[in-house]
Design an enzyme around this catalytic site. Structure first.
Site, PDB file in Angstrom:
ATOM      1  N   CYS A 113     -28.673   0.224 -22.766  1.00 35.07           N
ATOM      2  CA  CYS A 113     -27.484  -0.525 -22.346  1.00 35.07           C
ATOM      3  C   CYS A 113     -27.282  -1.710 -23.286  1.00 35.07           C
ATOM      4  CB  CYS A 113     -27.660  -1.036 -20.916  1.00 35.07           C
ATOM      5  SG  CYS A 113     -26.183  -1.860 -20.262  1.00 35.07           S
ATOM      6  N   CYS A 120     -32.309  -7.182 -15.417  1.00 37.58           N
ATOM      7  CA  CYS A 120     -32.306  -5.715 -15.467  1.00 37.58           C
ATOM      8  C   CYS A 120     -33.203  -5.200 -16.585  1.00 37.58           C
ATOM      9  CB  CYS A 120     -30.883  -5.209 -15.673  1.00 37.58           C
ATOM     10  SG  CYS A 120     -30.769  -3.417 -15.732  1.00 37.58           S
ATOM     11  N   CYS A 344     -32.763   0.283  -8.504  1.00 39.59           N
ATOM     12  CA  CYS A 344     -31.711  -0.404  -9.272  1.00 39.59           C
ATOM     13  C   CYS A 344     -32.327  -1.292 -10.339  1.00 39.59           C
ATOM     14  CB  CYS A 344     -30.894  -1.329  -8.372  1.00 39.59           C
ATOM     15  SG  CYS A 344     -30.034  -0.501  -7.074  1.00 39.59           S
TER      16      CYS A 344
HETATM   17  N1  SAH Z   1     -23.889  -1.618 -15.878  1.00 38.10           N
HETATM   18  C1  SAH Z   1     -23.345  -1.255 -14.590  1.00 38.10           C
HETATM   19  C2  SAH Z   1     -24.060  -0.071 -13.980  1.00 38.10           C
HETATM   20  C3  SAH Z   1     -25.473  -0.320 -13.558  1.00 38.10           C
HETATM   21  S1  SAH Z   1     -25.529  -0.414 -11.833  1.00 38.10           S
HETATM   22  C4  SAH Z   1     -23.377  -2.465 -13.681  1.00 38.10           C
HETATM   23  O1  SAH Z   1     -23.954  -3.466 -14.056  1.00 38.10           O
HETATM   24  O2  SAH Z   1     -22.783  -2.430 -12.604  1.00 38.10           O
HETATM   25  C5  SAH Z   1     -27.092  -1.113 -11.552  1.00 38.10           C
HETATM   26  C6  SAH Z   1     -27.036  -2.132 -10.442  1.00 38.10           C
HETATM   27  O3  SAH Z   1     -28.360  -2.634 -10.245  1.00 38.10           O
HETATM   28  C7  SAH Z   1     -26.171  -3.331 -10.794  1.00 38.10           C
HETATM   29  O4  SAH Z   1     -25.465  -3.728  -9.652  1.00 38.10           O
HETATM   30  C8  SAH Z   1     -27.193  -4.401 -11.163  1.00 38.10           C
HETATM   31  O5  SAH Z   1     -26.698  -5.678 -10.911  1.00 38.10           O
HETATM   32  C9  SAH Z   1     -28.354  -4.040 -10.283  1.00 38.10           C
HETATM   33  N2  SAH Z   1     -29.636  -4.461 -10.840  1.00 38.10           N
HETATM   34  C10 SAH Z   1     -29.977  -4.592 -12.136  1.00 38.10           C
HETATM   35  N3  SAH Z   1     -31.261  -4.971 -12.246  1.00 38.10           N
HETATM   36  C11 SAH Z   1     -31.735  -5.073 -11.002  1.00 38.10           C
HETATM   37  C12 SAH Z   1     -32.995  -5.405 -10.464  1.00 38.10           C
HETATM   38  N4  SAH Z   1     -34.038  -5.698 -11.258  1.00 38.10           N
HETATM   39  N5  SAH Z   1     -33.141  -5.397  -9.129  1.00 38.10           N
HETATM   40  C13 SAH Z   1     -32.100  -5.075  -8.328  1.00 38.10           C
HETATM   41  N6  SAH Z   1     -30.898  -4.729  -8.778  1.00 38.10           N
HETATM   42  C14 SAH Z   1     -30.704  -4.741 -10.102  1.00 38.10           C
END
Ligand code: SAH
Length: 361
Positions: A113, A120, A344
């Site tokens: 990404c 993330c 996630c």
């Molecule tokens: N790039 C897109 C699609 C990814 S969705 C987006 O950002 O929406 C992945 C989801 O998981 C997003 O809502 C992000 O905010 C959440 N996320 C990312 N890292 C995370 C983590 N360590 N713990 C919980 N949620 C997380």
């Protein structure tokens, strides 16, 4: 060497054209389309209704499967993570989440990404490349075949979420093409109404999606209710700050069906974005724009080397109560597949016994 043509990148009409170019009649193309998506066959050899010569010809010029499964991890909660590789060795991950009512498949739109959200794990890979429509569609085929058996229909249907690795709206055309292929009644027949796409906030694409007749549901990753904090957590905010983002959401709202809401995802980071005051800021932000919104609170899924700790559950509940008291519907998302790096924000091609990172060649 050029990879063979991936037939999964074609709509049914394109497949008919492709066959026509080698003098094959349309019904053969339709037969192959049904083989790919109704029977979910991953090789031409398995399409035994086709003449042998045609199968051999297809084998020499094309492929029905371009992803190879490297490993499959099964969580104690039943969630499954597939770690796959593209023909050029890029990691692709897909998650199958069994649920009481209808199972969910979470697919990736990119390998790695380009966004640098600090909470993330996928961000740590950087962008390797965007996936083709065929690579997006194949993730669904692989997960369905594994969960239900080759060609077996999901008994209660399936939900798809574009919440895996990558930013779907930075791969908009291939994503939309993949959704079109999946919606074909002569194939998988997974309609956009069963699909939710999550974006970190690519504003022009939110506006564009609003104008599309058959569109998926939309979720927006927010993580903060002030530009100051969101700039820090999600650098994409510097390009499209909150006012721009929320006015695009307001525009999008006009395309909602009765009962449908725009979903906002809010990852809960202990001591960073989870105070009472921040809950009020979030509610005020959404109310100020008059949005018919729903907030999904996502407890942070921790992973080395991410610098955050998940908010304690009492904090999450308090945050939720404040949102509700201001009229904002909110839900707490239950983490699934944390133990196998499937939750996630945890998709970073982690391998067992090699949890430090990914070797690409
Ligand atoms: N790039 C897109 C699609 C990814 S969705 C987006 O950002 O929406 C992945 C989801 O998981 C997003 O809502 C992000 O905010 C959440 N996320 C990312 N890292 C995370 C983590 N360590 N713990 C919980 N949620 C997380």
């Amino acid at each position: 060497m050029e990879p063979p043509v991936n037939l999964l990148t074609f709509t049914q009409d394109e497949l008919v054209e492709f066959f026509a170019r080698s003098g094959e009649p349309a019904y053969r193309a339709r037969q192959v389309f049904a083989g790919l998506y109704q029977r979910r066959l991953q090789s031409f050899a398995a399409m035994t209704a086709l003449p042998k010569a045609l199968r051999a010809h297809l084998d020499s010029i094309a492929t029905a499967s371009s992803l190879s499964i490297e490993s499959r991890y099964v969580s104690e909660d039943g969630t499954r993570r597939f770690l796959m590789k593209t023909h050029d060795n890029r990691p692709v991950e897909t998650v199958f989440i069994p649920e009481e009512r209808r199972d969910t498949i979470c697919f990736s739109s990119q390998s790695g990404c380009p966004l640098q959200c600090t909470f993330c794990l996928t961000a740590q890979l950087g962008l390797l490349r965007s996936l083709t429509a065929g690579e997006i569609v194949e993730q669904i085929i692989i997960a369905l075949n594994d969960a239900y058996g080759v060609g077996v229909k999901p008994p209660r249907g399936i939900n798809l979420v574009g919440m895996g690795a990558g930013e779907p709206f930075l791969n908009f055309d291939e994503l939309m093409k993949a959704l079109g292929i999946m919606a074909d009644p002569g194939g998988l027949f997974i309609v956009p109404n069963r699909v939710t796409i999550s974006t970190a906030g690519v504003v022009p694409r939110i506006r564009e999606l609003a104008t599309m007749p058959a569109r998926p549901h939309l979720a927006i990753s927010l993580a903060a209710a002030t530009d100051e904090l969101r700039d820090e957590l999600m650098p994409i905010n510097k390009k499209w700050p909150l006012e721009d983002l929320l006015s695009a959401c307001k525009e999008f709202e006009k395309s909602l069906k009765p009962g449908e809401r725009v979903t906002f995802e809010y990852v809960m980071l202990n001591g960073v974005n989870d105070s009472d005051q921040q809950a009020r800021q979030l509610a005020n932000l959404l109310n100020r724009h008059g949005l018919r919104a729903k907030v999904n609170l996502i407890p942070h899924n921790p992973a080395d080397p991410l610098p955050y700790v998940p908010s304690p559950s009492e904090r999450v509940e308090m945050f939720k109560a404040i949102l509700e008291s201001k009229g904002i519907h909110s839900y707490v998302r239950r983490p699934r597949g944390r133990d196998i790096f499937a939750a996630c924000g945890q998709l970073a091609a982690r391998r067992e016994n090699n949890l430090a990172g990914v070797a690409l060649n």
